[in-house]
Design a protein around this motif. Sequence first.
Motif, PDB file in Angstrom:
ATOM      1  N   VAL A   6       4.881  10.955   1.063  1.00 29.89           N
ATOM      2  CA  VAL A   6       4.920  10.115   1.927  1.00 29.89           C
ATOM      3  C   VAL A   6       3.571   9.800   2.708  1.00 29.89           C
ATOM      4  O   VAL A   6       3.165  10.874   3.351  1.00 29.89           O
ATOM      5  N   LYS A   7       3.056   8.816   2.888  1.00 30.91           N
ATOM      6  CA  LYS A   7       1.687   8.214   3.512  1.00 30.91           C
ATOM      7  C   LYS A   7       2.154   7.575   4.857  1.00 30.91           C
ATOM      8  O   LYS A   7       2.662   6.507   4.417  1.00 30.91           O
ATOM      9  N   ARG A   8       1.705   7.713   5.927  1.00 29.89           N
ATOM     10  CA  ARG A   8       2.169   7.200   6.927  1.00 29.89           C
ATOM     11  C   ARG A   8       0.802   6.410   7.425  1.00 29.89           C
ATOM     12  O   ARG A   8      -0.158   6.984   8.081  1.00 29.89           O
ATOM     13  N   GLU A  16       4.908   3.079   6.057  1.00 34.03           N
ATOM     14  CA  GLU A  16       4.747   4.318   5.144  1.00 34.03           C
ATOM     15  C   GLU A  16       4.587   3.796   3.799  1.00 34.03           C
ATOM     16  O   GLU A  16       5.269   2.808   3.366  1.00 34.03           O
ATOM     17  N   THR A  18       5.406   5.453  -0.197  1.00 33.82           N
ATOM     18  CA  THR A  18       5.875   6.606  -0.913  1.00 33.82           C
ATOM     19  C   THR A  18       4.953   6.552  -2.360  1.00 33.82           C
ATOM     20  O   THR A  18       5.068   5.482  -3.022  1.00 33.82           O
ATOM     21  N   GLU A  64      10.245  15.961  -1.552  1.00 30.57           N
ATOM     22  CA  GLU A  64       9.276  15.038  -0.939  1.00 30.57           C
ATOM     23  C   GLU A  64       8.366  15.492  -0.102  1.00 30.57           C
ATOM     24  O   GLU A  64       9.120  16.641   0.777  1.00 30.57           O
ATOM     25  N   ASP A  66       5.136  15.370   3.227  1.00 26.48           N
ATOM     26  CA  ASP A  66       4.443  14.206   4.120  1.00 26.48           C
ATOM     27  C   ASP A  66       2.739  14.290   3.767  1.00 26.48           C
ATOM     28  O   ASP A  66       2.427  15.401   3.697  1.00 26.48           O
ATOM     29  N   SER A  67       2.014  13.455   3.642  1.00 19.83           N
ATOM     30  CA  SER A  67       0.476  13.513   3.244  1.00 19.83           C
ATOM     31  C   SER A  67      -0.048  14.384   4.462  1.00 19.83           C
ATOM     32  O   SER A  67      -1.000  15.159   4.226  1.00 19.83           O
TER      33      SER A  67
END
Length: 101
Positions: A6-8, A16, A18, A64, A66-67
């Motif tokens: 997941v990139k925010r 975001e 995914t 999953e 987070d980046s």
Amino acid sequence: MPKLVVKRYNPQKREELTEEFKEEKLRNSIKMAALQAGRDEESVFSIVEEVAEYVMEHLGEREEVDSQEIRELVLEYLKENYPDIYQSWVEYDRTVKGREE
């Protein structure tokens, strides 16, 4: 190994994206920072393996991730073990991506 990242892009707006997790992308980022820091090709391979192994071990089998967590794991390891490569990574983030540490 995680399957999704997941990139925010804008945490304030909660935007975001995914995407599929690609270990090769992680390895390439580490490699580029090491080369930019002036490491020779021979040592780069072992450094990439070492850092990637550390990150993958910490990510475990989660579905999953987070980046930002991946980035923090890489930077934590580099700062402690390879300060020159850490500086190279941070400088790239600052100049190209506009990030602060």
